[in-house]
Design a protein around this motif. Structure first.
Motif, PDB file in Angstrom:
ATOM      1  N   VAL A   1      32.899  42.076  35.750  1.00  0.00           N
ATOM      2  CA  VAL A   1      34.227  42.304  36.300  1.00  0.00           C
ATOM      3  C   VAL A   1      34.639  41.058  37.075  1.00  0.00           C
ATOM      4  O   VAL A   1      33.894  40.550  37.914  1.00  0.00           O
ATOM      5  N   VAL A   2      35.836  40.555  36.775  1.00  0.00           N
ATOM      6  CA  VAL A   2      36.337  39.344  37.427  1.00  0.00           C
ATOM      7  C   VAL A   2      37.705  39.637  38.023  1.00  0.00           C
ATOM      8  O   VAL A   2      38.505  40.381  37.458  1.00  0.00           O
ATOM      9  N   ALA A   3      37.966  39.050  39.183  1.00  0.00           N
ATOM     10  CA  ALA A   3      39.279  39.142  39.811  1.00  0.00           C
ATOM     11  C   ALA A   3      40.202  38.102  39.195  1.00  0.00           C
ATOM     12  O   ALA A   3      39.775  36.994  38.858  1.00  0.00           O
TER      13      ALA A   3
ATOM     14  N   HIS B   1      34.132  36.024  39.868  1.00  0.00           N
ATOM     15  CA  HIS B   1      33.190  37.090  39.570  1.00  0.00           C
ATOM     16  C   HIS B   1      33.122  38.090  40.714  1.00  0.00           C
ATOM     17  O   HIS B   1      33.041  37.717  41.893  1.00  0.00           O
ATOM     18  N   VAL B   2      33.167  39.383  40.363  1.00  0.00           N
ATOM     19  CA  VAL B   2      33.090  40.461  41.348  1.00  0.00           C
ATOM     20  C   VAL B   2      31.752  41.189  41.242  1.00  0.00           C
ATOM     21  O   VAL B   2      31.013  41.308  42.218  1.00  0.00           O
TER      22      VAL B   2
ATOM     23  N   VAL C   1      38.712  48.763  34.309  1.00  0.00           N
ATOM     24  CA  VAL C   1      39.716  47.829  34.804  1.00  0.00           C
ATOM     25  C   VAL C   1      41.114  48.207  34.336  1.00  0.00           C
ATOM     26  O   VAL C   1      42.102  47.600  34.778  1.00  0.00           O
TER      27      VAL C   1
ATOM     28  N   HIS D   1      41.951  43.419  37.813  1.00  0.00           N
ATOM     29  CA  HIS D   1      40.689  42.807  37.397  1.00  0.00           C
ATOM     30  C   HIS D   1      40.637  42.710  35.881  1.00  0.00           C
ATOM     31  O   HIS D   1      41.312  43.460  35.167  1.00  0.00           O
TER      32      HIS D   1
END
Length: 327
Positions: free
Chosen positions: A97-99, A172-173, A184, A106
């Motif tokens: 999961v990326v912001a 990166h989360v 997401v 996301h």
């Protein structure tokens, strides 16, 4: 003949006499529920340019990671439902999961098991001809470290591709292995998917970048901006033309054969017929505007004085040409 005014309006098509009814009829507009879906499925020229840049940057990043050549191809951008995207992935799969800074929401960077296995084999000296079985187990700590290194490269190079268009950055989360923990987007929401095929040795794996279309809505004009895409294409043509003109420019090449040191008194005492003695160097340096370009030997060729180029001089520093050339 009917005497009911409402009945007469229905048959003749005349506007209703009531002002409120006329205003309501004038305000009514037809709305196509499929129009938004058609807009989503239009080509995104700016995103295609971003992906071309991303592909070039990623080739360099993957080579620096595994120290061997990798064949990387990028598929056309797909727009599909989020549930359909998850259903197309075969387990085991790594979800990251990326912001989407500075946008809200996301996205996902998805790496399949085949690619992770090949990268681990390459980093530990393998020939990339064997694949470790990964069914029925989670990724090991070693594999997770390799995933994090690959993810860092993907995010860094993707951010570079967006740099001159919009300040979009992937951050990166968290990482997951089960799709139910990476919601997401809603199952029916549209997502924009970019798929990269990376082949190393005998095996090929995939990296997918999944961005919810709703999160990209604030920059929709940028994605569909044909003018911006055309301007970028014109900019590339300008760079090509400028490169061609620079390559055809004439420069003066100067080779200094020797240097002699004299005092002012010796120089003033010289007269016609005197000789200046100096040692002949083994090699001379040819320069353009004071910038060393070639290391050469000198002699004669076809009864003319000539230079034989032994080496092209380059510098590791990007400003090796000197301070006067940094502009």
């Amino acid at each position: 003949m009917s005497t009911d005014p409402a009945t007469d309006d229905a048959f003749t098509g005349a506007a209703p006499a009531d002002p409120v009814a006329r205003m309501a009829e004038a305000a009514a507009r037809a709305y196509d529920l499929a129009a938004a879906d058609r807009l989503v499925r239009r080509p995104m020229p700016t995103l295609d340019i971003v992906n071309e840049r991303f592909l070039r940057h990623l080739r360099v990043g993957v080579f620096q990671l595994v120290r061997r050549g990798a064949e990387i191809a990028i598929a056309p951008v797909e727009v599909q439902g989020y549930a359909d995207f998850l259903a197309s992935l075969a387990p085991p799969t790594n979800f990251n999961v990326v912001a989407l800074q500075p946008l809200r929401g996301h996205g996902l960077v998805v790496c399949d098991a085949t690619l992770i296995s090949v990268l681990v084999d390459a980093l530990y000296g393998g020939a990339c001809t064997l694949q470790a079985p990964m069914e029925g187990r989670d990724f090991s700590p070693t594999e997770q470290r390799v995933i994090q290194r690959l993810l860092g490269i993907v995010c860094t190079e993707y951010n570079k591709a967006w740099k001159e268009i919009y300040p979009l950055e992937l951050a990166h989360v968290r990482s997951e292995t089960h799709p139910q923990f990476v919601n997401v987007a809603a199952p029916a929401d549209k997502v924009v998917v970019t798929t990269l095929k990376i082949a190393i040795g005998d095996f090929e794996g995939s990296v997918r970048i999944c961005l919810p279309y709703g999160a990209l809505d604030p920059i929709r004009d940028v994605l569909y901006g044909a003018q911006q895409a055309q301007a970028m294409a014109e900019d590339r043509r300008w760079v090509t033309a400028l490169t061609r003109e620079i390559q055809s420019a004439e420069v003066t090449l100067v080779a200094e054969f020797a240097q002699a040191e004299l005092t002012v008194a010796q120089l003033l005492a010289m007269k016609a017929g005197d000789f200046i003695q100096f040692d002949r160097p083994a090699r001379v340096v040819a320069a353009v505007d004071g910038t060393p370009v070639f290391a050469c030997h000198y002699g004669t060729h076809s009864t003319r004085y000539a230079l034989r180029i032994d080496e092209c001089l380059r510098g590791d520093d990007p400003h090796w040409l000197g301070g006067s050339h940094d502009r």
